[in-house]
Design a protein around this motif. Sequence first.
Motif, PDB file in Angstrom:
ATOM      1  N   LEU A 217       0.764  -1.082   0.007  1.00 40.63           N
ATOM      2  CA  LEU A 217       0.092   0.019  -0.056  1.00 40.63           C
ATOM      3  C   LEU A 217       0.969   1.339   0.028  1.00 40.63           C
ATOM      4  N   SER A 218       0.241   2.332  -0.725  1.00 36.89           N
ATOM      5  CA  SER A 218       1.159   3.601  -0.884  1.00 36.89           C
ATOM      6  C   SER A 218       0.239   4.630  -0.456  1.00 36.89           C
ATOM      7  N   CYS A 219       1.103   5.675   0.216  1.00 34.54           N
ATOM      8  CA  CYS A 219       0.186   6.855   0.700  1.00 34.54           C
ATOM      9  C   CYS A 219       1.229   8.150   0.341  1.00 34.54           C
ATOM     10  N   VAL A 220       0.641   8.808  -0.678  1.00 37.17           N
ATOM     11  CA  VAL A 220       1.271   9.983  -1.193  1.00 37.17           C
ATOM     12  C   VAL A 220       0.826  11.352  -0.413  1.00 37.17           C
ATOM     13  N   ALA A 221       1.686  12.088   0.270  1.00 39.17           N
ATOM     14  CA  ALA A 221       1.435  12.943   1.063  1.00 39.17           C
ATOM     15  C   ALA A 221       1.662  14.447   0.384  1.00 39.17           C
ATOM     16  N   SER A 222       0.968  15.643   0.629  1.00 42.31           N
ATOM     17  CA  SER A 222       1.314  16.867   0.218  1.00 42.31           C
ATOM     18  C   SER A 222       0.602  17.750   0.995  1.00 42.31           C
ATOM     19  N   GLY A 223       1.124  19.036   0.982  1.00 46.58           N
ATOM     20  CA  GLY A 223       0.430  20.146   1.473  1.00 46.58           C
ATOM     21  C   GLY A 223       1.183  20.359   2.930  1.00 46.58           C
ATOM     22  N   PHE A 224       2.061  19.866   3.397  1.00 45.53           N
ATOM     23  CA  PHE A 224       2.861  20.147   4.675  1.00 45.53           C
ATOM     24  C   PHE A 224       4.254  19.616   4.503  1.00 45.53           C
ATOM     25  N   ASP A 225       5.299  19.913   5.539  1.00 44.77           N
ATOM     26  CA  ASP A 225       6.622  19.335   5.463  1.00 44.77           C
ATOM     27  C   ASP A 225       6.706  17.783   5.836  1.00 44.77           C
ATOM     28  N   PHE A 226       6.847  17.017   4.993  1.00 48.86           N
ATOM     29  CA  PHE A 226       6.854  15.610   5.126  1.00 48.86           C
ATOM     30  C   PHE A 226       7.868  15.028   5.933  1.00 48.86           C
ATOM     31  N   HIS A 227       8.866  15.530   5.805  1.00 47.05           N
ATOM     32  CA  HIS A 227      10.329  15.098   6.529  1.00 47.05           C
ATOM     33  C   HIS A 227      10.014  14.613   7.912  1.00 47.05           C
ATOM     34  N   TYR A 228       9.500  15.625   8.794  1.00 45.25           N
ATOM     35  CA  TYR A 228       9.398  15.595  10.081  1.00 45.25           C
ATOM     36  C   TYR A 228       8.373  15.016  10.683  1.00 45.25           C
ATOM     37  N   ALA A 229       7.278  14.539   9.659  1.00 43.75           N
ATOM     38  CA  ALA A 229       5.647  14.255  10.040  1.00 43.75           C
ATOM     39  C   ALA A 229       5.927  12.665  10.625  1.00 43.75           C
ATOM     40  N   VAL A 230       5.193  12.458  11.375  1.00 41.49           N
ATOM     41  CA  VAL A 230       4.846  11.015  11.808  1.00 41.49           C
ATOM     42  C   VAL A 230       3.896  10.649  11.263  1.00 41.49           C
ATOM     43  N   PHE A 231       3.695   9.197  10.702  1.00 41.28           N
ATOM     44  CA  PHE A 231       2.532   8.608  10.160  1.00 41.28           C
ATOM     45  C   PHE A 231       2.331   7.278  10.824  1.00 41.28           C
ATOM     46  N   SER A 232       0.958   6.989  10.379  1.00 38.06           N
ATOM     47  CA  SER A 232       0.482   5.714  10.818  1.00 38.06           C
ATOM     48  C   SER A 232      -0.532   5.059   9.773  1.00 38.06           C
ATOM     49  N   TRP A 233      -0.529   3.764   9.923  1.00 37.58           N
ATOM     50  CA  TRP A 233      -1.563   3.105   9.220  1.00 37.58           C
ATOM     51  C   TRP A 233      -2.511   2.625  10.091  1.00 37.58           C
ATOM     52  N   VAL A 234      -3.854   2.583   9.539  1.00 40.22           N
ATOM     53  CA  VAL A 234      -4.768   2.006  10.412  1.00 40.22           C
ATOM     54  C   VAL A 234      -5.844   1.566   9.448  1.00 40.22           C
ATOM     55  N   ARG A 235      -6.527   0.400  10.288  1.00 44.32           N
ATOM     56  CA  ARG A 235      -7.522  -0.193   9.130  1.00 44.32           C
ATOM     57  C   ARG A 235      -8.817  -0.280  10.021  1.00 44.32           C
ATOM     58  N   GLN A 236      -9.899  -0.579   9.133  1.00 47.81           N
ATOM     59  CA  GLN A 236     -11.265  -0.688   9.759  1.00 47.81           C
ATOM     60  C   GLN A 236     -11.983  -1.827   8.748  1.00 47.81           C
ATOM     61  N   ALA A 237     -12.058  -2.986   9.524  1.00 49.30           N
ATOM     62  CA  ALA A 237     -12.949  -4.137   8.977  1.00 49.30           C
ATOM     63  C   ALA A 237     -14.359  -3.840   8.934  1.00 49.30           C
ATOM     64  N   PRO A 238     -15.008  -4.566   8.252  1.00 54.57           N
ATOM     65  CA  PRO A 238     -16.651  -4.378   8.140  1.00 54.57           C
ATOM     66  C   PRO A 238     -17.219  -4.532   9.622  1.00 54.57           C
ATOM     67  N   GLY A 239     -17.998  -3.707  10.061  1.00 53.61           N
ATOM     68  CA  GLY A 239     -18.647  -3.856  11.335  1.00 53.61           C
ATOM     69  C   GLY A 239     -17.732  -3.803  12.857  1.00 53.61           C
ATOM     70  N   LYS A 240     -16.332  -3.276  12.328  1.00 56.43           N
ATOM     71  CA  LYS A 240     -15.272  -3.256  13.401  1.00 56.43           C
ATOM     72  C   LYS A 240     -15.081  -2.040  13.736  1.00 56.43           C
ATOM     73  N   GLU A 241     -14.347  -1.872  14.861  1.00 58.02           N
ATOM     74  CA  GLU A 241     -13.698  -0.368  15.205  1.00 58.02           C
ATOM     75  C   GLU A 241     -12.357  -0.513  14.471  1.00 58.02           C
ATOM     76  N   VAL A 242     -11.968   1.009  14.116  1.00 58.02           N
ATOM     77  CA  VAL A 242     -10.608   1.284  13.618  1.00 58.02           C
ATOM     78  C   VAL A 242      -9.402   0.727  14.386  1.00 58.02           C
ATOM     79  N   GLU A 243      -8.641   0.083  13.871  1.00 58.78           N
ATOM     80  CA  GLU A 243      -7.371  -0.784  14.434  1.00 58.78           C
ATOM     81  C   GLU A 243      -6.098  -0.057  13.865  1.00 58.78           C
TER      82      GLU A 243
END
Length: 124
Positions: free
Chosen positions: A20-46
């Motif tokens: 999976l890829s995530c292209v970011a724009s509109g802010f200073d990418f270098h110092y930003a912290v990122f996460s991946w989360v997921r949400q299965a059908p009928g479940k909370e974000v994980e």
Amino acid sequence: EVQLVESGGGQVQAGGSLRLSCVASGFDFHYAVFSWVRQAPGKEVEWVSSIQSYPTARYYADFAKGRFTISRDNVENTVYLQINDLKTDDTAMYFCARCPGAYASACRGESDYRGQGTQVIVSS
């Protein structure tokens, strides 16, 4: 304008892999912290994983250790999530998120910006 645009999802058979890829724009990418989360059908974000650049650090949810790898390209302003040996339980919408803090260790899915997501469907 801050944007996070995910791609790379799809329908795969169990045991397969996706990046999976995530292209970011509109802010200073270098110092930003990122996460991946997921949400299965009928479940909370994980929360899945978080990454920072300075210093380099990556963190994973217990279920993600060993099969998921988070990485980033500070030239391409892109965050990646490699998923190997996909399981049917991995079926979910996967979102890239920018963490509001400065450290990946403290980011467990909190975000000030999140993308629209990319769908992963794993069939048996």
